[in-house]
Design a protein around this motif. Sequence first.
Motif, short mmCIF file in Angstrom:
data_model
loop_
_atom_site.label_atom_id
_atom_site.label_comp_id
_atom_site.label_asym_id
_atom_site.label_seq_id
_atom_site.Cartn_x
_atom_site.Cartn_y
_atom_site.Cartn_z
N LEU A 133 0.76 -1.21 -0.11
CA LEU A 133 0.08 0.09 0.01
C LEU A 133 0.72 1.35 0.00
O LEU A 133 1.83 1.32 0.76
N ILE A 134 0.77 2.18 -0.64
CA ILE A 134 1.42 3.50 -0.99
C ILE A 134 0.37 4.80 -1.16
O ILE A 134 -0.68 4.58 -1.33
N GLN A 135 0.88 5.65 -0.69
CA GLN A 135 0.36 7.06 -0.90
C GLN A 135 -0.06 7.55 -2.36
O GLN A 135 1.12 7.02 -3.08
N CYS A 136 -0.68 8.27 -2.78
CA CYS A 136 -0.85 8.72 -3.98
C CYS A 136 -0.02 9.84 -4.15
O CYS A 136 0.35 10.59 -3.38
N GLU A 137 0.74 9.77 -5.34
CA GLU A 137 1.69 10.62 -5.74
C GLU A 137 1.27 12.08 -5.67
O GLU A 137 2.15 12.98 -5.59
N TYR A 138 -0.02 12.24 -5.63
CA TYR A 138 -0.64 13.63 -5.82
C TYR A 138 -1.06 14.04 -4.11
O TYR A 138 -1.90 14.77 -4.14
N HIS A 139 -0.51 13.22 -3.37
CA HIS A 139 -1.03 13.73 -1.83
C HIS A 139 -0.39 15.04 -1.39
O HIS A 139 -0.86 15.35 -0.85
N VAL A 140 0.73 15.41 -2.33
CA VAL A 140 1.18 17.00 -2.09
C VAL A 140 0.20 18.00 -2.45
O VAL A 140 0.28 19.21 -1.90
N ASP B 127 -1.59 -0.95 -8.71
CA ASP B 127 -2.75 -0.07 -8.97
C ASP B 127 -2.42 1.51 -9.13
O ASP B 127 -3.52 2.17 -9.42
N LYS B 128 -1.31 1.73 -9.07
CA LYS B 128 -1.05 3.36 -9.14
C LYS B 128 -1.58 3.90 -10.48
O LYS B 128 -2.35 4.91 -10.36
N LYS B 129 -1.05 3.42 -11.54
CA LYS B 129 -1.66 3.88 -12.79
C LYS B 129 -2.99 4.03 -12.85
O LYS B 129 -3.67 5.01 -13.47
N LYS B 130 -3.72 2.80 -12.53
CA LYS B 130 -5.14 2.71 -12.72
C LYS B 130 -5.67 3.97 -11.69
O LYS B 130 -6.78 4.50 -12.32
N HIS B 131 -5.35 4.19 -10.37
CA HIS B 131 -5.74 5.18 -9.71
C HIS B 131 -5.52 6.62 -10.32
O HIS B 131 -6.48 7.20 -10.20
N ASN B 132 -4.25 6.84 -10.82
CA ASN B 132 -3.99 7.90 -11.54
C ASN B 132 -5.10 8.54 -12.62
O ASN B 132 -5.60 9.59 -12.70
#
Length: 410
Positions: free
Chosen positions: A281-288, A299-304
């Motif tokens: 499990l990781i944070q969304c790279e847009y958490h900033v 699932d990172k690409k799918k989430h983005n």
Amino acid sequence: MGGRGYEYHFVATPGDWLMCNICHYPSRDPYLSGCCGHTFCKSCLDGAKKATTISDACPICRNEEFATMPNKQADRTVRSLHVFCTNKEKGCDWQGEVNNIVSHVTKSDGCQFEEVICTNGCGMCVQRQYLSSHVEDECVCCMVDCQYCHITGEHQFIEGEHKDQCPKFPIACPNKCEIDNIPREDIDEHRKMCPLEEVTCPNDCETTLQRQYIHTHIKMECPRLKVECQHCHITGEQQFIEGEHKEQCPKFPIACPNKCEVGSVPRDDVEEHKKMCPLELIQCEYHVVGCEERMARKDKKKHNKEKMEEHLSFAIHQLTKAQHNLASSQVEAVNSREELTAKTTQIGKDLSTTKQQLISTQIDTVKTIDRLIQRLQQTGRDLATKQELTTRQLEKYKDDLTVKVEQRMI
């Protein structure tokens, strides 16, 4: 009255004139009746006379003038008839005249199927063909040698009591191993080598198992065996290595906590693996910019892709906020410059007054004030330059963020 004729199985049926009219068998020592012409066995005729009150009457026609004579012709004929051996049903295929059957049955070289009494006096009856082997090998009264230890004794003793004690008698291994026919006296020696004998581990681990497995146990299973950890290669007792150490060994392969396809990884590499694990499990790279969702790395690409509009909204909001902060900073900078200018003007006035007051005695002070004025002016110019640079950086950050968002949307 019992029959006294020849009770044999005849090869051919005897004629009626040869048959005893009392026992109805072929006549033995036949006599011919003078009154009625019937034939009787001598023993049957004697028996008939004793059984009747009229001893002189014919047993057939009851003629009291009864007289008999030997029937030699019938006797010769009966004696020459061919009969089967009395042991035919036991297997004897002999055929011969009545005259010869007694000798065939009774002679030592006669019928081999005739049952005879053991000559050793044990009282047992056996067929003549087995008498020799019985007398020599089986008779309880015969003297025989033990075939194993060769002592001599009665057959009954050798095959009974002695057989249960003979030191050379072959017996099976008590452990039922593949080796059999072991002399009784060698059993203890055999058990010292028998692969199925139960033995205790020489390492004093109190384990008992068959000798065939003891070597494997000592080399691989004994808890007191000194072994090397196959993962980190430290050495210790097997019980420790397979127990406490196994739960702590840094090189011991364990399953990925996320149960990914990698399977197992060394215990001390788990944290590094989690940094690349597709299921971590990781944070969304847009958490900033405000996205607080977490997802599996795979699932990172799918989430983005699914949250693109939401991410853009977050980015625009942050950009707007940054612009607002920038504008506020600019206003503060202008106010600071005006305040600084006012202060500078006031200082100039104050310096001028002071200059006029000290001009006669403080020429050096005037020069210093001039330099201070120049520095203040330079500070104003630097502040303006810095403001201009900050404005350009904010515009560039806005342009870069817009390009990045457009790329994500593509």
